[in-house]
Design an enzyme around this catalytic site. Structure first.
Site, PDB file in Angstrom:
ATOM      1  N   THR A 157       0.851  -1.195   0.000  1.00 58.55           N
ATOM      2  CA  THR A 157       0.000   0.000   0.000  1.00 58.55           C
ATOM      3  C   THR A 157       0.887   1.246   0.000  1.00 58.55           C
ATOM      4  O   THR A 157       1.937   1.253   0.610  1.00 58.55           O
ATOM      5  CB  THR A 157      -0.855  -0.018   1.289  1.00 58.55           C
ATOM      6  OG1 THR A 157      -1.682  -1.163   1.250  1.00 58.55           O
ATOM      7  CG2 THR A 157      -1.687   1.242   1.448  1.00 58.55           C
ATOM      8  N   THR A 214      -0.552   1.381   6.593  1.00 61.07           N
ATOM      9  CA  THR A 214      -0.306   0.261   5.688  1.00 61.07           C
ATOM     10  C   THR A 214      -0.098  -0.984   6.527  1.00 61.07           C
ATOM     11  O   THR A 214       0.538  -0.940   7.569  1.00 61.07           O
ATOM     12  CB  THR A 214       0.926   0.495   4.813  1.00 61.07           C
ATOM     13  OG1 THR A 214       1.191  -0.711   4.082  1.00 61.07           O
ATOM     14  CG2 THR A 214       2.169   0.826   5.633  1.00 61.07           C
TER      15      THR A 214
END
Lengths: 344, 344
Positions: free
Chosen positions: A209, A260
């Site tokens: 991410t 993330t």
């Protein structure tokens, strides 16, 4: 006796002063700043070739330089976050935009969210398949729709109606992610790996991410996050990245956060908003708030990952409970930090 | 001199004691409790027939009695929330399950979420079309999938695989909601109503979400929310109801909250988690925390709606910044409160 009483007074006074602690910083020092991540996970030096290591550092440097230049020229934190994330979405290295991981059917499903800490406004998309730059769609949802969150085919349709860049599904798909999906499915089929019984490789496939938090010269904080989610995901799963409060949160009164990691645990812990709440309500520094949420709360539930964040004074947090996190920070003086591994 | 010092000591000691304030309650009094809502909005006595008023009160009483009986018999807060919400989902009066509002294409898209405050675990579905009781699907996502949030066709597929009750799309659709959609679309087409320029009728059409918070005899808090969202919604819009932290949050350390209202503002304000954070980090009572978030924060952004909640001592909050909210509360003694209008 008098000395004793004065001592007691002193002790009581001191204990009163302890809480709440206010973050303090020379405001003239960091008039703006930017921090990014490109995913957290089992990133070990021994598993990286020098070429991969260099490629990640180069793209992180390119991405953060774009946002930093916008902020240095007096641009908004929104523009800095958007353009910085574009660089990472357009790079096949990261699990966002081009190079996103594949779901169980071999397709991408793209999630992104954005929050403007000045207006406390936000936008998000989940499960899109044809939006070239999901972060721009999240910003468009905020600015040009009456909604905050759009999903699946509707998100794609909205982006197209807005004239955003679209791309055919195969634009996003890379050989690396096809191989990863095959390997994860093979490991699952053979019983080597499952969500409960993880191999390092399997674990890695929900990482990558990207995210960015920026503080501009007007004092406005913005945060954005973009991801392809988790390799081999099923049932149109939505992770934390498009969830305001979990993957992304920004508030000029406290801080901006982009997360993330293992999204399920980040949703349950409402990670981004919890860090901001600890800063605003308990007066903790952003670094201490991030440490508590990532190392004590998320870890206690069994989750892993990390966050990057900036408070309104430009203080930075880059916190993870994993072996590594692709991350970079630049302050107003242009001093740059780029790191991959936990210790370097 | 000595007296002065003792006085100073006293003052300092007292001021130290002020923060954080801990909610206190005779723990033996409310060993369990349950609170529900059936939506907040422009609910005016003058617009309600006696029959409608009575029908809503009857269903609220039926729903809360189901959960209360479970709790009184020593059942879990999870079971109480699930079974109580079933009654409201199965009633065409509320905007959840049967009787859900229709999107711009005349279809239902069902959202729900659930959180277990003991394990800090959660589940949610968004944009489902064939799940008879969305709250049960949210609980199944929590218990029987590796994910927290599933969406669209994937959520329907998961529910079917789990053997949950499915229903054809026309099961959910009622004449009342078809008429409402036509009227909203006509008002929009004629320029009478838009999201910026609202008629009372138009405004009402995003209301009717149902929710429940329960505290069981073991001290565990659970919260759940279920909705059809907003009439005439487009682009597979997702509101706050399926978002953990926004529409639903539960934590044994603080409280459980279920929200209802204009979802976009509730997502931006991370309403449910923000109330819990004010309780946990600032030591506010749940009622005061709810008042601040609903009347100061959400209202300041231009949003409206309300919440119901219970803290770990059984203290209740039923707070709204609208003309009414269908709501009910029962404590361990079986004392029941059922209200519709703001003042009654």
């Amino acid at each position: 006796m008098k000395q004793f009483l004065f001592l007691s007074l002193g002790i009581l006074f001191f204990s009163c002063k302890e809480a709440p602690k206010k973050p303090s910083k020379d405001a003239s020092k960091d008039t703006f700043g930017i921090v990014i991540h490109g995913g957290a996970g089992t990133i070990l030096r021994k598993n990286m070739t020098p070429e991969m290591d260099a490629a990640y550092r180069k793209t992180l440097a390119e991405a953060i330089a774009v946002g930093h230049a916008i902020l240095a020229a007096g641009g908004t934190s929104t523009a800095a976050v958007e353009k910085t994330i574009h660089v990472m979405e357009n790079s096949p290295l990261f699990n966002a935009g081009k190079g996103a991981v594949l779901n169980a059917e071999g397709e991408v499903e793209l999630d992104a969210s954005f929050m403007d800490g000045a207006r406390l406004d936000a936008g998000a998309i989940a499960g899109a398949r044809t939006i070239k730059n999901p972060i721009s769609a999240a910003i468009a949802v905020m600015n040009d729709s009456p909604h905050v969150m759009l999903s699946s085919a509707g998100a794609d349709r909205f982006a197209k109606e807005q004239g955003l860049a679209v791309a055919p599904p195969d634009y996003f798909v890379t050989e690396r992610r096809i191989d990863a999906l095959k390997r994860v499915q093979a490991e699952k089929a053979s019983g080597q790996a499952s969500l409960d019984k993880k191999t390092a490789f399997y674990e890695q496939q929900r990482m990558g991410t990207v995210g960015c938090v920026a503080l501009d010269q007007a004092g406005n904080i913005a945060a954005g996050t973009s991801t392809g989610g988790m390799t081999n995901k099923k049932w149109n799963r939505i992770g934390d990245a498009p969830i305001i409060g979990a993957g992304t949160y920004a508030n000029n009164a406290s801080c901006g956060i982009s997360a993330t990691g293992w999204g399920e645990f980040f949703i349950r812990s409402v990670v981004a908003h919890d860090i901001a709440a600890l800063v605003e309500y308990k007066g903790l520094s952003i670094a201490e708030a991030a440490r508590i949420v990532i190392h004590e709360k998320v870890a206690k539930l069994g989750g892993d990952g990390g966050i990057v964040g900036l408070d309104r004074f430009g203080n930075v947090a880059m916190e993870m409970n994993t072996e590594g996190m692709y991350r970079a920070h630049m302050n107003a003086q242009g001093e740059q930090t780029i790191k991959i591994y936990k210790y370097e």
